[in-house]
Design a protein around this motif. Structure first.
Motif: not given
Length: 114
Positions: A37-39, A42, A87-90, A109, A111
């Motif tokens: 995953r990539q936020a 980040q 914070e799992d949003t990515a 995505q 969210t």
């Protein structure tokens, strides 16, 4: 060559669940698969991996909330995510590693709203 297509992302409230799917263009029977995953702002980070035999390992932040599985007959890998946090949003990416080559999907995505 392996082509990967992720699906299943979306908007969910904190505490909710999502299941991501990764469909491969060919057989994944002997291929090491993973989810990353990539936020925003980040680096891309590992979520977890699954071997061809079905053994899994996960990043520490998963804390037992996520499960990776595979259906070799359907050439599909899944990421079941429970107890989601903001914070799992990515963007979540599927990865296949075969003969020294990494293959990536386009990402989906996720969210999580608070």
């Amino acid at each position: 060559q392996v082509q990967l297509v992720e699906s299943g992302g979306g908007l969910v409230q904190a505490g909710g669940s999502l299941r991501l799917s990764c469909a491969a263009s060919g057989s994944i029977f002997k291929i090491f698969m993973g989810w990353y995953r990539q936020a925003p702002g980040q680096q891309r980070e590992l979520v977890g991996r699954i071997t061809s035999a079905g053994s899994t390992n996960y990043a520490d932040f998963v804390e037992g909330r996520f499960t990776i599985s595979r259906d070799n007959a359907k050439n599909t890998v899944y990421l079941q995510m429970n107890s989601l946090k903001p914070e799992d949003t990515a963007v979540y990416y599927c990865n296949a590693y075969s003969f020294g080559v990494n293959y990536w999907g386009q990402g989906t995505q996720v969210t999580v709203s608070s």
